[in-house]
Design a protein around this motif. Structure first.
Motif, PDB file in Angstrom:
ATOM      1  N   ARG A   1       0.833  -1.212   0.000  1.00 46.70           N
ATOM      2  CA  ARG A   1       0.000   0.000   0.000  1.00 46.70           C
ATOM      3  C   ARG A   1       0.869   1.265   0.000  1.00 46.70           C
ATOM      4  O   ARG A   1       0.624   2.200  -0.752  1.00 46.70           O
ATOM      5  CB  ARG A   1      -0.894  -0.034   1.244  1.00 46.70           C
ATOM      6  N   LEU A   2       1.888   1.265   0.838  1.00 47.89           N
ATOM      7  CA  LEU A   2       2.788   2.415   0.888  1.00 47.89           C
ATOM      8  C   LEU A   2       3.470   2.619  -0.453  1.00 47.89           C
ATOM      9  O   LEU A   2       3.596   3.737  -0.944  1.00 47.89           O
ATOM     10  CB  LEU A   2       3.855   2.201   1.970  1.00 47.89           C
ATOM     11  N   PHE A   3       3.892   1.502  -1.046  1.00 47.78           N
ATOM     12  CA  PHE A   3       4.556   1.574  -2.342  1.00 47.78           C
ATOM     13  C   PHE A   3       3.635   2.254  -3.352  1.00 47.78           C
ATOM     14  O   PHE A   3       4.047   3.139  -4.084  1.00 47.78           O
ATOM     15  CB  PHE A   3       4.905   0.166  -2.806  1.00 47.78           C
TER      16      PHE A   3
ATOM     17  N   ILE B   1      -2.675  11.977   1.723  1.00 48.94           N
ATOM     18  CA  ILE B   1      -1.934  13.043   1.030  1.00 48.94           C
ATOM     19  C   ILE B   1      -0.574  13.245   1.695  1.00 48.94           C
ATOM     20  O   ILE B   1       0.459  13.319   1.038  1.00 48.94           O
ATOM     21  CB  ILE B   1      -2.736  14.355   1.039  1.00 48.94           C
TER      22      ILE B   1
ATOM     23  N   PHE C   1       9.085   6.483   1.920  1.00 47.71           N
ATOM     24  CA  PHE C   1       8.862   5.047   1.857  1.00 47.71           C
ATOM     25  C   PHE C   1       9.951   4.305   2.626  1.00 47.71           C
ATOM     26  O   PHE C   1       9.687   3.334   3.339  1.00 47.71           O
ATOM     27  CB  PHE C   1       8.847   4.583   0.392  1.00 47.71           C
TER      28      PHE C   1
ATOM     29  N   ILE D   1       1.188  11.160   3.568  1.00 50.98           N
ATOM     30  CA  ILE D   1       2.101  10.031   3.350  1.00 50.98           C
ATOM     31  C   ILE D   1       2.523   9.956   1.892  1.00 50.98           C
ATOM     32  O   ILE D   1       3.702   9.837   1.573  1.00 50.98           O
ATOM     33  CB  ILE D   1       1.423   8.708   3.776  1.00 50.98           C
ATOM     34  N   GLY D   2       1.529  10.094   1.011  1.00 52.29           N
ATOM     35  CA  GLY D   2       1.818   9.973  -0.415  1.00 52.29           C
ATOM     36  C   GLY D   2       2.814  11.011  -0.895  1.00 52.29           C
ATOM     37  O   GLY D   2       3.615  10.746  -1.789  1.00 52.29           O
ATOM     38  N   SER D   3       2.784  12.202  -0.274  1.00 49.83           N
ATOM     39  CA  SER D   3       3.684  13.256  -0.745  1.00 49.83           C
ATOM     40  C   SER D   3       5.115  13.032  -0.275  1.00 49.83           C
ATOM     41  O   SER D   3       6.015  13.750  -0.679  1.00 49.83           O
ATOM     42  CB  SER D   3       3.176  14.627  -0.290  1.00 49.83           C
TER      43      SER D   3
ATOM     44  N   ILE E   1       1.004   4.276  -2.853  1.00 54.23           N
ATOM     45  CA  ILE E   1       0.649   5.703  -2.684  1.00 54.23           C
ATOM     46  C   ILE E   1       1.873   6.602  -2.626  1.00 54.23           C
ATOM     47  O   ILE E   1       1.792   7.770  -2.955  1.00 54.23           O
ATOM     48  CB  ILE E   1      -0.289   5.967  -1.476  1.00 54.23           C
ATOM     49  N   GLN E   2       3.026   6.049  -2.238  1.00 52.29           N
ATOM     50  CA  GLN E   2       4.192   6.937  -2.147  1.00 52.29           C
ATOM     51  C   GLN E   2       5.018   6.957  -3.419  1.00 52.29           C
ATOM     52  O   GLN E   2       5.622   7.972  -3.748  1.00 52.29           O
ATOM     53  CB  GLN E   2       5.098   6.501  -0.987  1.00 52.29           C
ATOM     54  N   LEU E   3       5.075   5.838  -4.111  1.00 55.07           N
ATOM     55  CA  LEU E   3       5.990   5.771  -5.249  1.00 55.07           C
ATOM     56  C   LEU E   3       5.291   5.704  -6.595  1.00 55.07           C
ATOM     57  O   LEU E   3       5.816   6.166  -7.585  1.00 55.07           O
ATOM     58  CB  LEU E   3       6.923   4.559  -5.104  1.00 55.07           C
TER      59      LEU E   3
ATOM     60  N   PHE F   1      -0.740  12.569  -4.804  1.00 58.88           N
ATOM     61  CA  PHE F   1      -0.723  13.021  -3.416  1.00 58.88           C
ATOM     62  C   PHE F   1       0.280  14.142  -3.215  1.00 58.88           C
ATOM     63  O   PHE F   1       0.060  15.058  -2.442  1.00 58.88           O
ATOM     64  CB  PHE F   1      -0.424  11.846  -2.489  1.00 58.88           C
ATOM     65  N   ARG F   2       1.398  14.051  -3.953  1.00 55.81           N
ATOM     66  CA  ARG F   2       2.389  15.118  -3.835  1.00 55.81           C
ATOM     67  C   ARG F   2       1.778  16.443  -4.312  1.00 55.81           C
ATOM     68  O   ARG F   2       1.931  17.481  -3.680  1.00 55.81           O
ATOM     69  CB  ARG F   2       3.626  14.775  -4.659  1.00 55.81           C
TER      70      ARG F   2
ATOM     71  N   SER G   1       2.229   6.938  -7.373  1.00 53.53           N
ATOM     72  CA  SER G   1       1.295   8.007  -7.708  1.00 53.53           C
ATOM     73  C   SER G   1       1.894   9.367  -7.375  1.00 53.53           C
ATOM     74  O   SER G   1       2.556   9.544  -6.361  1.00 53.53           O
ATOM     75  CB  SER G   1      -0.013   7.808  -6.938  1.00 53.53           C
TER      76      SER G   1
ATOM     77  N   LEU H   1      -3.437   4.359   6.452  1.00 48.67           N
ATOM     78  CA  LEU H   1      -3.319   4.056   5.029  1.00 48.67           C
ATOM     79  C   LEU H   1      -4.676   3.853   4.380  1.00 48.67           C
ATOM     80  O   LEU H   1      -4.764   3.543   3.201  1.00 48.67           O
ATOM     81  CB  LEU H   1      -2.463   2.797   4.829  1.00 48.67           C
TER      82      LEU H   1
ATOM     83  N   GLY I   1       6.993  10.430  -0.915  1.00 45.58           N
ATOM     84  CA  GLY I   1       7.828   9.820  -1.947  1.00 45.58           C
ATOM     85  C   GLY I   1       8.767   8.778  -1.377  1.00 45.58           C
ATOM     86  O   GLY I   1       8.490   8.177  -0.337  1.00 45.58           O
TER      87      GLY I   1
END
Lengths: 615, 491
Positions: free
Chosen positions: A27-29, B356, B397, B358-360, A31-33, A38-39, A35, B449, B362
């Motif tokens: 999940r982290l992968f 948002i 991450f 967490i996603g930001s 949303i963080q990498l 979110f940034r 997409s 999450l 990277g």
């Protein structure tokens, strides 16, 4: 046995633990990498990009006189959350607004449909562009109105009441411009006319950006990375115009109470020295919050002060056009300087008569130009259009003639650096074929030879004709901007455009025009200081009194100025065109008017052809 | 003097340092996250300033380490012998808490001692774990006996109910984690299957509660799917627990064929409520199971029949619970979680902002104290329940993975340590600790999450707060002390 079986359950529990952690990592992968959304959301959450407006370029005349500059104006901002409990009545009184206006404005601010960026915690525009006086009254009382703030911005300011049409003005951008150019955001200002519009990209500069941090409630919490990522605005380029402000001012003075235009060009450079369109308006009025109202008032006036007649007015050039005819006939070998044509109070052929005033007959070219003989040029055109040895048909002759006219800058836009230029009208063979169902000849179209009939030119094109003759055969595309700070001028405005006529034939026409001043229709333009060449024009106007025109240049052998004066309904060219042209040339070449000329100028200034106060 | 010296030396050698190191690493990362989450632009003092949350958290960490030291100094057998008294003490404390508590955000779980507020619920887990371990480690205790199972479950349910009375549902749910330990200790796997089935029924039933198959008003999609699942699960149980001679395959496929043909009729011929067919099938199955049970004298068939009937009752009561028992904000949370409701301003706000943030982050994150979302307070509860956002945003991450892998290492190590215990007491207590940590990790990180419902429970060692940190420290170090004590005595 049983214990052993139960012990195996540690793998189930351990597997569950590993599974949960793996699930989280996946999940982290994602949303963080995987997409970027979110940034971007985070940035739009936290960053408030405050635009830093660059100062718009200033505009000066050819001698460095400041014409247009920026002046501070003040916007009143309001933070809704903080403005509770103020004395609304006092506020309205101080700002000179009504309670109704106040209530409506507050409703507009809170309406998220029209004001999508609304937040109770941030500054919202309440009232824009207060002048310094209005502001100072409000500023003194500001402490009484918590929640109200003042934001400085700059507005255009004009030093002189002149050259409104050239300078143009700025206004808020429309939806179309926002769509076409990503530079603009709603509420930005953009040049809407004149140089402000045609040089918009140079004048506006580049916006800067200040990145502020905004918290969850919309409050500003500081600058991002201490402003390291901020971009400073780059101010716009300054412009130097070819305009001579004194000349422009005199021109506007002389044209008072008359409709028409004066255009003066420096022949050697193509720089426009003055461009008067009358009636005009005071550019200083078109500033700030009253701009809309003034614009509405001006557009309602019958004489159309907003119209730049110098480039948008299309007039019959009248006799000024004869110089172009003489050049064409000479170059085509239809006439020689010694060729004489009869003129007995005009051109007579069968039933057709084109009238003329009294002068000797028959006469050769030079006196024909000097006395502005209609008959001579009608005969010239007749001989050209009926010359079947040279041209197989009248259409071929017409096409040839048209090519000459176009090479002199007629019939198409000259390409001046102002918006809205008109092309005028030079008919071609097709045009007459359609109009007369192919049955026409030189006689049918005879009036084009004397600048009547279907021929229309803008005052700019007539002035450019003067410049071409002054240059003996070429012109440089007229332009009002002489210099853009740090940027070379467009090569269009440096290149010589040669006509189809050779220099020796121009010399002949120059002599004719000199004759018109020394002993012809332009005698009033003669003076002891320098040699003036000129040509009058009296254009017949089916709607009323003839138009009075003058085209000329001076000094004859080292021309500094070429000019066109066109006064609507001014009668003979000698009535308005010649004296105004003479005064203008004197002002420019001598730098001032002699006392006698000053008296003439005053007299001219007070000759009204319509009542400017009756709008 | 000399005895205690030898004892200390022995403790140093027998203490499981892997767990201690992981614990210290998690504490360090946790403190950094609290610094990031509570950092304010207007903050002038340093992180050690006691008026700031980061400073206070440092006090909690320091006192936790002290507490850990004290626990290690106590003989584990003392704790074991006092376990019943400790349990009763906490029960009483939990019972009187609502009377002493002052209302904090609708929760009645905090009591004030001097200037400090503590949350007894965070410590009661320890008391429960200790007592359950003690009771279940009796040599004649067996979970396959109904009486013993009932006793064990009661010990767990009792504090849970008391915490629910404090309106602290999240902390109460943590006690469900003890069932994982019960599973390890021999509770039938079918109990877990029943639990998982209930969750599946709930999710499917609620998610499609307001939808209709093909838009036909006769067929409620949620009910149709749930009844289908009940049929499949029941036949599945018959296959696993039933006798060999049963041809479950025919029952399963025959039932599915009947449902499919009914669907065709409802779709193309005559629309009718297919639920009745499914209900009839399920009831037929129940009757068949009862018949099998009585004919073969096997109680397992009766239990499967009970499962099927219970499933039906459960499903029919879910709607009732959703609409009449749960509070509106809880209903909303469930709907938002299941994706049937989009509410970015309300219940969904936390989750959206958390994602948002967490996603930001990277891959590598924005760096310590550089997180804009947390610094600018976009995520509510960011230094307590939503602390993981700060890790995600500032450490990226990589940071998240390190934290999760540290937790994984800690949990697996506890499992390993538990399994090596010579006595049931240590093993059971170890599994209690492990289950509690796993539950907190699963619910807390899952909630951040957007995978699990928003249930306000802290992330061990990360979330700001003294009570929870002390509670987790006590759990962990009592277990370490038990483990070390056993190893000392082995020698």
């Amino acid at each position: 046995m049983k214990r052993y079986q139960l012990e195996k359950r540690k793998y189930v529990i351990g597997g569950l633990t590993v599974g949960i952690v793996l699930l989280f990592l996946v999940r982290l992968f994602s949303i963080q990498l995987l997409s970027d959304v979110f940034r971007r959301d985070a940035d739009s959450n936290a960053f408030l990009r405050q635009v830093q407006f660059p100062s718009r370029g200033a505009i000066t005349d050819r001698h460095g006189k400041l014409l247009v500059y920026n002046q501070p104006a003040y916007d009143i901002m309001v933070i809704m959350m903080e403005q509770d409990g103020i004395d609304t009545l006092d506020l309205c009184e101080t700002l000179g607004i009504t309670r109704q206006w106040y209530d409506r404005r507050m409703r507009e601010i809170k309406d998220r449909v029209h004001n999508p960026g609304y937040s109770r915690y941030t500054q919202q525009l309440f009232m824009s562009q207060l002048s310094v006086e209005e502001f100072s009254r409000f500023g003194e009382k500001l402490f009484r109105f918590p929640g109200f703030y003042i934001q400085k911005r700059s507005i255009r300011q004009y030093q002189y009441p002149y050259a409104a049409h050239i300078l143009g003005d700025v206004g808020e951008v429309g939806p179309k411009e926002i769509k076409e150019d990503p530079y603009y955001r709603s509420g930005d200002y953009v040049g809407t006319s004149g140089v402000e519009r045609s040089y918009e990209t140079y004048l506006r500069g580049e916006k800067g950006c200040e990145i502020l941090l905004r918290d969850a409630r919309g409050r500003i919490k500081g600058r991002y990375q201490n402003g390291n990522f901020d971009v400073a605005p780059i101010p716009g380029h300054n412009l130097t115009l070819g305009i001579d402000l004194d000349l422009q001012a005199l021109g506007e003075r002389l044209m008072k109470g008359k409709m028409g235009s004066i255009v003066a060009i420096e022949p050697s450079s193509g720089e426009v020295l003055c461009m008067v369109s009358s009636p005009t308006y005071d550019p200083r009025e078109m500033v700030g919050r009253q701009r809309g109202a003034v614009h509405r008032r001006l557009s309602a006036i019958a004489q159309k002060p907003l119209l730049n007649r110098a480039i948008m007015g299309q007039y019959p050039p009248g006799s000024t056009f004869k110089t172009g005819q003489a050049l064409t006939f000479l170059e085509e070998g239809i006439i020689e300087p010694s060729t004489s044509y009869p003129c007995s109070h005009g051109f007579h052929f069968g039933n057709l008569t084109v009238g003329c005033h009294s002068h000797g007959s028959p006469l050769p070219l030079l006196p024909a130009i000097a006395t502005s003989c209609n008959g001579y040029f009608c005969w010239g055109l007749y001989h050209m259009f009926s010359n079947r040895r040279k041209y197989p048909s009248v259409q071929a002759a017409m096409t040839r003639w048209k090519d000459y006219m176009v090479s002199m800058g007629f019939g198409y836009k000259l390409g001046i650096d102002l918006p809205g230029e008109k092309r005028g009208m030079i008919p071609n063979a097709d045009f007459y074929d359609k109009a007369y169902r192919q049955s026409w000849n030189g006689l049918t179209v005879i009036s084009i030879s004397i600048g009547q009939g279907e021929v229309n030119l803008t005052p700019l094109q007539i002035a450019n004709l003067g410049a071409t003759i002054a240059n003996r055969g070429y012109y440089i595309t007229p332009h009002v901007v002489k210099e853009i700070q740090d940027v070379p001028l467009d090569s269009t405005y440096l290149k010589r455009n040669y006509t189809m006529v050779q220099r020796s034939n121009y010399e002949i026409v120059v002599q004719g025009m000199r004759g018109a001043v020394t002993g012809g229709t332009c005698r009033a333009a003669n003076n002891p200081w320098y040699e003036v060449c000129g040509k009058t024009g009296t254009a017949q106007n089916p709607h009323g009194q003839d138009h009075s025109a003058f085209m000329g240049f001076a000094p004859k052998d080292d021309p500094k100025i070429a000019i066109c004066v066109y006064v609507e309904n001014g009668g003979f060219g000698a009535y308005f065109g010649v004296p105004i042209g003479a005064l203008m040339m004197e002002q420019y070449i001598n730098g001032h008017l002699s006392p006698a000329s000053e008296a003439k100028a005053e007299e001219m200034e007070n000759k009204y052809l319509y009542n400017p106060d009756k709008e | 003097m000399s005895t205690s010296n030898r004892n200390n030396k022995g403790l140093f050698r027998t203490l499981d340092w892997y767990v201690v190191i992981i614990y210290l690493l998690l504490l360090a990362m946790g403190w950094m996250s609290v610094c990031g989450a509570s950092y304010d632009f207007d903050q002038t003092g340093m992180f050690f300033d006691l008026s700031s949350r980061s400073g206070m958290q440092l006090v909690w960490i320091g006192s936790s380490l002290l507490l850990a030291g004290i626990i290690l100094a106590i003989d584990d057998r003392v704790l074991e012998s006092f376990s019943n008294i400790i349990y009763i003490f906490f029960l009483v404390l939990l019972a009187i808490t609502p009377l002493l508590a002052h209302d904090i955000k609708g929760s009645m779980s905090w009591i004030k001692i001097g200037s400090m507020s503590i949350q007894p619920a965070e410590f009661a887990k320890f008391g429960t774990a200790l007592c359950v371990a003690k009771v279940m480690s009796a040599h004649d205790f067996s979970l396959s006996r109904w009486r013993d199972l009932f006793l064990g479950v009661s010990l767990i349910i009792l504090p849970m109910l008391l915490i629910i009375l404090q309106k602290e549902t999240g902390s109460a749910l943590v006690y469900l984690s003890f069932f994982l330990m019960l599973y390890r200790e021999g509770m039938s796997g079918s109990f877990l299957f029943v639990g998982v089935s209930a969750i599946v029924y709930f999710i499917v039933g609620v998610k499609y509660m307001d939808e209709f198959l093909w838009g036909l008003e006769e067929i409620n999609l949620g009910r149709f799917l749930t009844l289908l699942l009940i049929y499949i699960f029941t036949t599945g149980m018959m296959k696993v627990y039933g006798q060999r001679f049963l041809s479950v395959r025919y029952i399963l496929w025959g039932g599915l064929l009947l449902i499919a043909s009914s669907l065709v009729i409802a779709r193309y011929v005559y629309p009718f409520d297919i639920i009745w067919v499914q209900l009839a099938l399920c009831l037929g199955l129940v009757i068949y199971l009862l018949y099998l049970g009585f004919r073969n004298q096997k109680s397992r068939y009766l239990y499967i029949a009970l499962f099927a009937l219970g499933s039906l009752c459960f499903h029919y009561s879910v709607n009732y619970v959703m609409e009449n028992v749960l509070q509106p904000h809880q209903q909303m949370r469930i709907r938002v979680l299941l994706g049937t409701e989009d509410d970015p301003r309300g219940a969904g706000y936390n989750v959206i902002q958390a994602k948002i943030a967490i996603g930001s982050g990277g891959l590598k994150g924005k760096g310590f104290l550089n997180g804009t979302q947390t610094k600018l307070k976009y995520v509510p509860e960011q230094d307590t329940d939503f602390i993981f956002c700060t890790v995600g945003e500032e450490e990226g991450f990589v940071g998240c993975a390190i934290v999760l892998l540290l937790f994984l290492a800690l949990l697996l190590r506890i499992i390993w340590l538990s399994e090596r215990q010579p006595f049931a007491f240590g093993r059971i207590f170890g599994y209690c600790v492990m289950s509690i940590f796993l539950f907190h990790l699963f619910i807390n990180v899952g909630m951040v999450l957007g995978l699990t419902p928003v249930i306000g429970i802290p992330l061990p060692f990360f979330s700001y707060g003294g009570s929870s940190l002390w509670g987790f420290t006590i759990l962990l170090f009592v277990f370490l002390r038990i483990d070390a004590g056993q190893k000392q005595r082995e020698r």
